[in-house]
Structure formats: C-alpha cells, structure tokens
Design a protein around this motif. Structure first.
Motif, mmCIF file in Angstrom:
data_model
loop_
_atom_site.group_PDB
_atom_site.id
_atom_site.type_symbol
_atom_site.label_atom_id
_atom_site.label_comp_id
_atom_site.label_asym_id
_atom_site.label_seq_id
_atom_site.Cartn_x
_atom_site.Cartn_y
_atom_site.Cartn_z
ATOM 1 N N ASN A 224 0.760 -1.210 -0.207
ATOM 2 C CA ASN A 224 0.089 -0.099 0.058
ATOM 3 C C ASN A 224 0.733 1.134 0.092
ATOM 4 O OD1 ASN A 224 0.886 -0.256 2.789
ATOM 5 N ND2 ASN A 224 -0.801 1.034 3.413
ATOM 6 N N ASP A 225 1.733 1.342 -1.117
ATOM 7 C CA ASP A 225 1.909 2.813 -1.047
ATOM 8 C C ASP A 225 2.172 3.000 -2.810
ATOM 9 O OD1 ASP A 225 4.090 0.906 -2.265
ATOM 10 O OD2 ASP A 225 5.806 1.654 -0.849
ATOM 11 N N ALA A 226 2.822 4.201 -3.166
ATOM 12 C CA ALA A 226 2.839 4.694 -4.597
ATOM 13 C C ALA A 226 3.530 3.517 -5.430
ATOM 14 C CB ALA A 226 3.353 6.028 -4.628
ATOM 15 N N ASP A 227 4.269 2.686 -5.046
ATOM 16 C CA ASP A 227 5.123 2.029 -5.854
ATOM 17 C C ASP A 227 4.010 0.686 -6.033
ATOM 18 O OD1 ASP A 227 7.074 0.359 -7.065
ATOM 19 O OD2 ASP A 227 8.011 -0.038 -5.327
ATOM 20 N N GLY A 228 3.784 0.304 -5.010
ATOM 21 C CA GLY A 228 2.862 -1.062 -5.070
ATOM 22 C C GLY A 228 1.537 -0.966 -5.743
ATOM 23 N N ILE B 157 3.267 -7.981 -5.361
ATOM 24 C CA ILE B 157 3.800 -6.923 -5.871
ATOM 25 C C ILE B 157 4.431 -6.180 -4.795
ATOM 26 C CG2 ILE B 157 3.648 -4.711 -7.414
ATOM 27 C CD1 ILE B 157 1.259 -6.119 -8.754
ATOM 28 N N ASP B 158 5.716 -5.883 -4.832
ATOM 29 C CA ASP B 158 6.552 -4.991 -3.870
ATOM 30 C C ASP B 158 6.656 -5.315 -2.504
ATOM 31 O OD1 ASP B 158 7.859 -2.581 -3.441
ATOM 32 O OD2 ASP B 158 6.215 -1.429 -3.199
ATOM 33 N N PHE B 159 6.473 -6.614 -1.973
ATOM 34 C CA PHE B 159 6.476 -6.657 -0.636
ATOM 35 C C PHE B 159 6.840 -8.187 -0.443
ATOM 36 C CE2 PHE B 159 3.015 -9.377 0.427
ATOM 37 C CZ PHE B 159 2.183 -9.018 -0.523
ATOM 38 N N ASP C 40 9.409 -8.001 -7.237
ATOM 39 C CA ASP C 40 9.953 -7.381 -6.073
ATOM 40 C C ASP C 40 11.380 -6.844 -6.344
ATOM 41 O OD1 ASP C 40 9.753 -6.162 -3.556
ATOM 42 O OD2 ASP C 40 10.293 -7.913 -2.575
ATOM 43 N N HIS C 41 11.531 -5.720 -5.459
ATOM 44 C CA HIS C 41 12.962 -4.782 -5.684
ATOM 45 C C HIS C 41 13.430 -4.770 -4.417
ATOM 46 C CE1 HIS C 41 11.654 -0.603 -4.660
ATOM 47 N NE2 HIS C 41 10.728 -1.532 -4.310
ATOM 48 N N HIS C 42 13.129 -5.565 -3.477
ATOM 49 C CA HIS C 42 13.904 -5.068 -2.132
ATOM 50 C C HIS C 42 15.064 -5.692 -1.946
ATOM 51 C CE1 HIS C 42 9.750 -3.777 -1.216
ATOM 52 N NE2 HIS C 42 10.395 -2.966 -0.059
ATOM 53 N N PRO C 43 16.075 -5.803 -1.111
ATOM 54 C CA PRO C 43 17.169 -6.605 -1.194
ATOM 55 C C PRO C 43 16.840 -7.914 -0.615
ATOM 56 C CG PRO C 43 17.520 -4.210 -0.039
ATOM 57 C CD PRO C 43 16.061 -4.510 -0.427
ATOM 58 N N GLY D 231 7.566 7.474 -5.469
ATOM 59 C CA GLY D 231 7.185 7.205 -4.276
ATOM 60 C C GLY D 231 8.298 6.568 -3.390
ATOM 61 N N ASP D 232 9.146 5.957 -4.259
ATOM 62 C CA ASP D 232 10.201 5.013 -3.489
ATOM 63 C C ASP D 232 11.495 5.893 -3.811
ATOM 64 O OD1 ASP D 232 8.266 3.032 -2.735
ATOM 65 O OD2 ASP D 232 9.677 1.722 -3.592
ATOM 66 N N TYR D 233 11.569 7.203 -3.993
ATOM 67 C CA TYR D 233 12.859 7.930 -4.050
ATOM 68 C C TYR D 233 13.922 7.386 -4.637
ATOM 69 C CZ TYR D 233 10.905 11.629 -1.242
ATOM 70 O OH TYR D 233 9.931 12.545 -0.886
HETATM 71 MN MN MN Z 1 8.810 -0.426 -3.388
#
Ligand code: MN
Length: 468
Positions: A122-126, A186-188, A211-214, A267-269
């Motif tokens: 639930n953010d701009a990215d996801g 998506i995104d988590f 995803d794109h988290h380390p 959103g994710d800088y």
């Molecule tokens: Mn993200």
C-alpha cells in the motif's frame, strides 16, 4: 460457439457461474449463469435461444491447459519495452525472458478464467504496479473477449504471512477450475517472515512474485519459478516494483503505464525518478493510506477499479490532491515545530517522534515518505547537512542530506546498533542515505532512539551540546 467449461464459480446457495472457453475460434471465454449440471472439461454448445447446452463430450483438462499454454506464449510481444533511461533499459533487457514467462502465465490464467489474487503493497510503488497491471489486463481481456476473475488485495505489512495464505486459499475455494489459481505479489515479502505463507500456498497456487527489495538469506521465495527481483539482474531497489510490473505488462499489452512507472519511482525515492508521475504518486499515496477520509469508515481495502474511478475523474482527483497536499503541509509544519535539534561538527541532527504528530485514526502521511519530505523541508528552512531520525511504532527511520551522506554512511550506524543491541533489534536495512531499524517492541522506541542519537553524535563530532 462451441466451448469447454474451464472454470466454475460457486455462489452462495446453489447458483453457479460457468466460465466457458471457446478454443475453436481463437481464444475467448464467456460467462454463463444457471444451474447447468456441468463439470470442468465438459464441452457445450451455445443455443440459439441463448444459454448453453451440454454437447455430451468431454475434453481432458490437460489438453485444454496445453492449448492455452500455446496460445498464451504466441501472444507474447517480442520487442523489449524501452523507457529511454539507459540504466533502466539495460536491466529490463536482462529480465525480458523471465518477465515474458510471468506475462504468459498471467494471460493463460485469464484465458481459462482461473482466479488471480493480486496482493500489492500500500504505497505509490505497489499500488502503481497493481494499477498498471489492472489497466493492461483489462485491455487484454477486452480485446480478446475474456471473462477474468481478478481479486485485488492491498497489503499493509511487508511479508506474506501464513494467515494471508489461508485467506487466499479460502477466497479461491469458491472456484473450481482446470487451472490452479494464480497469486501475484507486488512490492513486498522478500524476507523469511514470508516463508510460512509460501509453504502453505506454493502447492495450491501458481505464484508470480515481483519485487525490488534486497534479498535476505533464507527467504524461501527464491525457490519459486516465477520469483523475479531486480537485484537478481544487476539492478537494485532503484528499479521499483511498480516499474517492474509495468514492464512485465508490456509483454502482453501496449497500454501506456508511464504515469504509474513515474509515480512508483517518485514514491520510492528512486534515483531514476523524474517529474513524470508526480501527481499520480501523491494521489496514490493518499488514496491507499487514508481510506476512511475518502471512502468512509470501515474501509480496509482499495482496488485498482476504485483508484481508476478517482484518477479518471479530473475534478475529484484535483480535489483529493489539494486535500492531500494540505494534510502533508500541516504534518510538516507540526514536525518542524516538534523536532529536537542537536548541532554537530559541521552538521545537524534532528529527531522526531512521529507518533506525537500523526493523527490516531489516519495512516496518512506514510512515515517513510514523510521523513524524506521533512528532510527536504528542513533544508529549505536553512538547516543544511542534517541527519534526521524519525521514530514511529517499532521503527526508527533515518534520512541524511545527500551531501552529508557522502561523508557519513548510515549503514555504519545501523550495524553499530545491531551489534550493541542484538536482543532489542529485530532487523533493519537501507543504504548510505536512508534506512530503518525495526525494534522487537515499540516500547523500546525511546531507549533505542536515545542510543542511536548517541552513536550519530559520537560519529559526527560531539560539539558543545546545543539542544533546544
Ligand atoms: Mn517499493
């Protein structure tokens, strides 16, 4: 039309919805209501009077899946999507093969009307990624005359829990299909806390995980055939999940999703962010965080259909943007008044307890985005070269002025904290200029904030204390 029953949705009571796939004339699906006593794989004929009649023959489910696989692969677009940013496009070209496989999987499920559960952060990215997938899938379904069964769930946490898996199994239990349901993440979730959920779901669903988290060691998702993470392809978190999802959609759709791509980067800088998608980013942030303000009390989930209804209504979106900006301004003003300041040698340290200024019932603004904005605001106010620490719940968020983070690496402070307090700190991550520490209990917040402040002050020079 001659078709095959590919999916049945059981409603409450005895009503059933049949999804019928026509393989004779391209690949289209139809929805038929009624009490036909039909099973999966049964061939039916469309009656002139409307409705369907049992043709008395059956098709092997495996045969239908095979035909659908072939059809979906043939619809994958050959050319890779080009954004014009050379770094992004280089990473995209390395991922193309994997993204094509995921795209083919998604459209195969659509062709057979299998349920597709999409969980997005639930953010701009996801939500930007989910919105891009929604628009692309809607267009694909329309142009191929498909009846699809998407279920959209906004994810508040950062992992895919055992409970999430149970819930996904329950909601898709109403469907009986030739294909397994599909879960799209998506995104988590790229962490070992997701392992239990993955264990429960992996034999019952096909899974596409973007995803794109380390990547954290021991994360079970790495074993999944359709797990894709930018880090595996020479990219990093700058290549956002919303961008990744949008690019994947380009394997089967030409719908323009550049606004969502831009919004996800902002959103994710991300270092790749430009002005593109700025309003979309602010809107998505607001729409996905303060649901009560927009939809009324009790609202817990927001779907891309609802996002689309707002985005495509110019007056409504302008009004919401103004309201969101006003709320952000208020929170920033309050933040500026409430921070504690410390002067260091050639630098500043600002500490804020976000719980003090955020209204109880509202989740807007999200702490991460707020912390970044507050740092910008401090800079505008003349407080240059600042390290900002924002505590919220069991998290300590850190941001450093870009100029200063060339000299002071935040990961050093995070490592020092982890070494000193192995029993208090549950995890943490980030990079030189931004990061966060997760505490085991939110009750530790005060004590751990004080320790972190101590470490930063020791690193950046204990000037004569100028606290105010
Ligand atoms: Mn993200």
């Amino acid at each position: 039309m001659r078709g095959i029953v590919s999916c049945i949705k059981n409603g409450s009571g005895r009503d059933r919805t049949y999804f019928i796939t026509d393989v004779s004339d391209g690949f289209v699906t139809q929805e038929a209501l009624g009490n036909l006593p039909l099973a999966i794989g049964r061939a039916v004929e469309k009656k002139e009077s409307g409705g369907f009649a049992d043709s008395g023959t059956e098709v092997d489910g495996e045969e239908l899946k095979r035909i659908a696989s072939k059809a979906s692969s043939s619809l994958i677009r050959k050319e890779a999507y080009v954004t014009g940013n050379a770094d992004i496009d280089r990473i995209t070209s390395r991922m193309k093969g994997r993204l094509d496989e995921i795209a083919a999987l998604i459209i195969r499920k659509m062709m057979l009307s299998a349920p597709i559960v999409v969980r997005f952060h639930n953010d701009a990215d996801g939500s930007g990624g989910a919105y891009a997938l929604y628009l692309s899938a809607r267009d694909f379904a329309l142009s191929h005359s498909l009846k699809t069964n998407f279920l959209w769930i906004m994810q508040r946490g950062v992992s895919y829990s055992g409970q999430d898996a149970e819930s996904d199994i329950l909601i898709t239990n109403n469907y009986e299909c030739v294909e397994k349901p599909l879960l799209v993440v998506i995104d988590f979730g790229t962490n070992p806390e997701s392992n239990q959920g993955i264990g429960k779901i992996k034999d019952r669903f096909d899974i596409a995980w973007l995803d794109h988290h380390p990547i954290v060691p021991d994360f079970a998702g790495l074993e999944l055939p359709n797990y894709v993470n930018t880090w595996q392809f020479g990219g990093d978190s700058n290549y956002t999940a919303g961008l990744l999802t949008s690019v994947m959609c380009k394997s089967f759709s030409e719908v323009d999703t550049s606004e969502m791509e831009g919004a996800s980067l902002i959103g994710d800088y991300s270092d790749y962010a430009t002005e593109k998608g700025a309003d979309m980013s602010a809107l998505l942030d607001f729409v996905t965080s303060d649901l009560q303000a927009i939809y009324g009390p009790g609202k817990m989930n927001v779907t891309p259909q609802e996002i689309d209804a707002i985005v495509t209504n110019k007056d409504r979106s302008r009004e919401l943007l103004e309201y969101a900006n006003m709320r952000m301004e208020e929170a920033l003003d309050n933040g500026i008044k409430s921070i504690r300041k410390y002067s260091l040698r050639g630098a500043n340290l600002a500490v804020l307890d976000f719980e003090e200024i955020r209204s109880e019932d509202s989740k807007y603004p999200l702490p991460g985005r707020y912390a970044s904005k507050l740092l910008d605001r401090l800079d505008e106010k003349g407080m240059k070269r600042t390290v900002l620490v924002v505590s919220v719940g069991s998290y300590l968020l850190m941001r450093i002025d870009k100029g200063l983070c060339a000299e002071f690496d935040l990961t050093r402070a995070m490592d020092e904290m982890k070494n000193r307090y192995p029993d208090e700190i549950a995890g943490g991550g980030g990079h030189r200029c931004a990061g966060s520490i997760k505490l085991k209990f939110k009750e530790l917040s005060r004590q751990m904030t004080a320790s972190l402040v101590g470490i930063i002050r020791a690193e950046l020079g204990p000037k004569e204390a100028a606290e105010d």
